[in-house]
Motif scaffolding. Sequence first.
Motif, mmCIF file in Angstrom:
data_model
loop_
_atom_site.group_PDB
_atom_site.id
_atom_site.type_symbol
_atom_site.label_atom_id
_atom_site.label_comp_id
_atom_site.label_asym_id
_atom_site.label_seq_id
_atom_site.Cartn_x
_atom_site.Cartn_y
_atom_site.Cartn_z
ATOM 1 N N LYS B 41 0.877 -9.417 0.816
ATOM 2 C CA LYS B 41 2.245 -9.299 0.312
ATOM 3 C C LYS B 41 3.264 -9.211 1.438
ATOM 4 O O LYS B 41 4.266 -9.936 1.475
ATOM 5 N N THR B 42 3.007 -8.270 2.366
ATOM 6 C CA THR B 42 3.947 -8.073 3.466
ATOM 7 C C THR B 42 4.036 -9.324 4.333
ATOM 8 O O THR B 42 5.124 -9.735 4.752
ATOM 9 N N THR B 43 2.889 -9.937 4.585
ATOM 10 C CA THR B 43 2.873 -11.160 5.388
ATOM 11 C C THR B 43 3.747 -12.232 4.733
ATOM 12 O O THR B 43 4.559 -12.879 5.403
ATOM 13 N N MET B 159 12.434 -6.788 -0.149
ATOM 14 C CA MET B 159 12.141 -5.357 -0.273
ATOM 15 C C MET B 159 10.638 -5.131 -0.225
ATOM 16 O O MET B 159 9.906 -5.603 -1.091
ATOM 17 N N ASP B 160 10.187 -4.421 0.797
ATOM 18 C CA ASP B 160 8.755 -4.187 0.977
ATOM 19 C C ASP B 160 8.394 -2.754 0.589
ATOM 20 O O ASP B 160 8.594 -1.825 1.366
ATOM 21 N N GLU B 161 7.893 -2.582 -0.602
ATOM 22 C CA GLU B 161 7.555 -1.257 -1.149
ATOM 23 C C GLU B 161 8.650 -0.233 -0.842
ATOM 24 O O GLU B 161 8.362 0.840 -0.308
ATOM 25 N N PRO B 162 9.898 -0.558 -1.206
ATOM 26 C CA PRO B 162 11.001 0.309 -0.781
ATOM 27 C C PRO B 162 10.938 1.706 -1.403
ATOM 28 O O PRO B 162 11.447 2.645 -0.830
#
Lengths: 228, 281
Positions: B41-43, B159-162
């Motif tokens: 996901k982050t990648t 938004m990465d697991e904000p």
Amino acid sequence: MTWVWANLDLIWDRTLDHLILSVPPIILSFVIALPLGWLANRFRFSRGAILTASGLLYAIPSFPMFIVLPALVGTTLRSPLNLVIALTIYGVALMVRVVADGLASVDADVQRSAVAIGFSAWTNFWQVELPLSGPVLLAGLRVVAVSTVSLATVGAVIGAQSLGSLFTDGFQRGIQAEIITGIVATVLLALLLDGALVAAGRLALPWTRVRKAVKADARLRLPVEVTP
Amino acid sequence: MIEFRSVSKQFPDGTLAVDDFSLTLPSHRTTVLVGSSGSGKTTLLRMINRMVDPTAGSIEIDGVDIASLEPVKLRRSIGYVMQNSGLLPHRKVVDNVATVPLLRGVPRKKARADALAMLDTVGLDRALADRYPSQLSGGQQQRVGVARGLAVNPNILLMDEPFGAVDPIVRAELQQELIRLQTELGKTVVFVTHDVDEAFLLGDQVVILQEGGRIAQIGSPADILAHPANDFVASFIGADRGKRVLHVERHDGRDVLVDSDGRLAGVLVGDSAPGQVGVSR
Ligand SMILES: Nc1ncnc2c1ncn2[C@@H]1O[C@H](COP(=O)(O)OP(=O)(O)OP(=O)(O)O)[C@@H](O)[C@H]1O
Ligand SMILES: [Mg+2]
């Protein structure tokens, strides 16, 4: 004490000489160590080489250094510049590791988010990495300042006037008060510069002073569990 | 519109984090990437602002291949919000929010004024403007993070697991706030989470990911819930258990909904359209 009162002018002059000899090396060693420390921190291959080299610099004994330096940089044997250069070299040797450690101490998440929102490598260094390594840099600079002030006294031996001249002169002429004055004034000057650095740090790093209060506060709040 | 075309990412150590990923993310909609830890996901998110460059395939934003764009400039035009806010600890709240506008050359005075207004937008008291991030609660820090992400009025917000690190009550609050903001602003939001409930709450389009960024299913939350594509999806979203499996029980002349754990989920209200079920809690 009577010697002190009779020679206030002399003490003041030597103090100024001492400042002029020691402040430039402190500033120069910081400025020179900055890119070197950055380089040491940035690449794995450069880290070992730069840190080892700077460690070796510090190991050079001061007397050979004073004799070799004039030949290397083309100054005369009795020029005060020799001392400024030598002190700068010792300062750099200490500061390079400090800068590398300081930059490495910056939180990786903060750096990553700085890059993510659009800091370039250049702006990231000046606006994020450098200020955030401030506390470590300041601690290192304080060591450099104190050690430079104390090392500067050896200038007397190679002809650069400083507070050290008070004790060489005191020895030669057997004036004990002059020797003691030289030592006390050197210590006071070191403390003064150290204090100035601490004060500058308070101004330049205001966020470091709020952290403690909040941590204590958070510890108080943490155990409170939200139960449904 | 953001388009992934057969994108792969293999890291130098050999890890294939994303394998042949293709997806279209419509403009002004929220796309949620949801999947377990390590699914890429982050990648995927970082490839959109070129924090990570794909080793194969291409990514387009509104028809422009981002490989042709200058990374720093691209990042300054895209909002980015991450877990633990990623705020600059040495800058006051207002200066954190003004950071990217300043980098883009907005005059200091205007940037600060705009930043204060942005605090209002995300529901933060202006009295917090002169605090440092360490003087805020986790929820407040995340709001500042969102304000910073919106400060340049970007089209795209990543938004990465904000809301991953705040407690459940604050998280629910922040989620509602994001929904409100999104109805007002209509950004193209790419939201990463491993919380299925959060994905269904926020996503117009939900992408369920497996290892290597493989897409298990794409669809609206209702699509996915109604027709899980396979057993993996069904079990990942919990369609086969707990609060997602409701049945009707008759109680004192009313239809009551009960989940598979026997917990009361709500009552069935009579006047909904055929095939639709209204649940009131
Ligand atoms: N810089 C890197 N070098 C090598 N491998 C990496 C790197 N970054 C990520 N990976 C690997 O790529 C895979 C996907 O990582 P990624 O961070 O995208 O997962 P994620 O879905 O965001 O997980 P999480 O939910 O834990 O945040 C993982 O196996 C991870 O170990
Ligand atoms: Mg992740």
